[in-house]
Design an enzyme around this catalytic site. Structure first.
Site, PDB file in Angstrom:
ATOM      1  N   ASP A  35       0.821  -1.212   0.000  1.00  0.00           N
ATOM      2  CA  ASP A  35       0.000   0.000   0.000  1.00  0.00           C
ATOM      3  C   ASP A  35       0.862   1.272   0.000  1.00  0.00           C
ATOM      4  OD1 ASP A  35      -2.359   1.353   0.053  1.00  0.00           O
ATOM      5  OD2 ASP A  35      -2.881   0.874   2.124  1.00  0.00           O
ATOM      6  N   ARG A  48      -0.467   9.067 -10.141  1.00  0.00           N
ATOM      7  CA  ARG A  48      -0.524   7.862  -9.323  1.00  0.00           C
ATOM      8  C   ARG A  48       0.219   6.698  -9.971  1.00  0.00           C
ATOM      9  NH1 ARG A  48      -4.020   7.075  -5.337  1.00  0.00           N
ATOM     10  NH2 ARG A  48      -4.455   4.937  -5.973  1.00  0.00           N
ATOM     11  N   HIS A  52       2.853   3.296  -8.830  1.00  0.00           N
ATOM     12  CA  HIS A  52       2.719   1.867  -9.148  1.00  0.00           C
ATOM     13  C   HIS A  52       3.983   1.365  -9.878  1.00  0.00           C
ATOM     14  CE1 HIS A  52      -1.309   2.210  -7.779  1.00  0.00           C
ATOM     15  NE2 HIS A  52      -1.805   2.784  -8.852  1.00  0.00           N
ATOM     16  N   LEU A 146      10.981 -20.438  -4.013  1.00  0.00           N
ATOM     17  CA  LEU A 146       9.866 -19.623  -3.502  1.00  0.00           C
ATOM     18  C   LEU A 146       8.646 -19.741  -4.421  1.00  0.00           C
ATOM     19  CD1 LEU A 146       9.021 -17.159  -1.589  1.00  0.00           C
ATOM     20  CD2 LEU A 146       9.674 -15.724  -3.538  1.00  0.00           C
ATOM     21  N   GLU A 222       0.830 -13.322  12.444  1.00  0.00           N
ATOM     22  CA  GLU A 222       1.460 -12.140  13.062  1.00  0.00           C
ATOM     23  C   GLU A 222       1.312 -10.970  12.090  1.00  0.00           C
ATOM     24  OE1 GLU A 222       2.509 -13.879  16.631  1.00  0.00           O
ATOM     25  OE2 GLU A 222       2.639 -11.762  16.015  1.00  0.00           O
TER      26      GLU A 222
END
Ligand SMILES: Cc1cc(N2CCCCCC2)n2ncc(-c3ccc(F)cc3)c2n1
Length: 255
Positions: A35, A48, A52, A146, A222
């Site tokens: 965010d 904006r 990004h 991953l 968490e």
């Protein structure tokens, strides 16, 4: 991949390293709400989309760091079901980011043995977006490092509603009984069924809410929040979150 790190990376103010014990409780699944991209751009008097674009560079750095650290799953909240309400120009730009990211970065992901996956409703994605992602998923499906899971056109309440409808349908068809509807069964009907629940959630930009992201799955996760805007987020911040996770230790409601 852990060969790159000694068992301990000592914290040193000059070198900005963190004391991460890479042989114990590395969070197996980290989820990130990325965010602050729009705010980052606004602070600089930029459109904006500049935020990004900068945010994509951070994705590349954090993916590499997570893979090097031995994280098994990294889920990145890239586009929510609510994001369709944004201005058309911004949505069109965002829907081009996956293919731009993959065009420039897929070879490196393959070299890093990373597996690309998508979690979300694919039907509304533009064909060009879906095509680029499908190729990346196919080209990396046998990788064993991953698992990089992009939450794209994802919304948790929609995910849970769909799961409930499918469960109800299977009970009506006699495939399941009411007693079969356990927490494990519900989890198995979600889009995240192939992944363990996140161990650590990171959210940037100072917002302290979940924003319809993996609401069922985050029950024992968490949560780590930072004021840092995503485009300013670094490996240093990432390691800080992992170190805090290791410091807290996990109780799952026990003592
Ligand atoms: C829609 C969107 C937005 C997006 N942002 C850049 C990061 C900041 C947060 C929002 C904007 N990023 N970053 C990477 C992807 C992506 C998605 C799927 C894929 F297979 C490969 C890359 C992406 N997708």
């Amino acid at each position: 991949m852990l060969g790159k790190f000694s068992n301990w990376m000592r914290k040193n103010e000059d070198e900005e390293h963190f004391e991460i014990n890479t042989s114990a409780n590395i969070p197996g699944h980290i989820a990130i709400i990325m965010d602050g991209n729009g705010r980052w751009a606004k602070k600089r008097g930029l459109p904006r989309v500049a935020g990004h674009r900068e945010g994509v560079k951070v994705v590349k750095k954090i993916v590499r760091k997570a893979n090097d650290l031995g994280v098994n799953y990294l889920t990145l909240y890239a586009f929510s079901t609510e994001n369709w309400k944004r201005p058309k120009e911004e949505v069109d730009f965002l829907m081009k980011l996956p293919e731009q990211f993959l065009l420039s970065h897929l070879p490196e992901l393959i070299e890093q043995n990373v597996q690309v996956r998508i979690m979300g409703e694919r039907e509304q994605l533009p064909p060009h977006t879906f095509k680029a992602i499908s190729k990346a998923v196919k080209d990396t499906k046998d990788n064993t490092g991953l698992i990089l899971n992009f939450a794209l056109n994802y919304g948790s309440r929609h995910e849970m509603k769909m799961a409930m409808q499918r469960l109800l349908s299977d009970v009506r068809k006699g495939i399941l009984t009411e007693e079969d509807i356990t927490e494990e069964r519900i989890s198995s009907y979600l889009l995240s069924s192939q992944y363990p629940d996140p161990d650590l959630l990171i959210r940037t930009s100072g917002e302290i809410r979940l924003s319809n992201f993996m609401l069922w799955q985050l029950a024992y996760t968490e949560l780590w929040f930072t004021e840092v805007l995503w485009p300013d987020f670094t490996e240093h911040h990432f390691l800080e979150a992992v170190q805090e996770y290791q410091r807290r230790g996990r109780r799952y409601g026990g003592v």
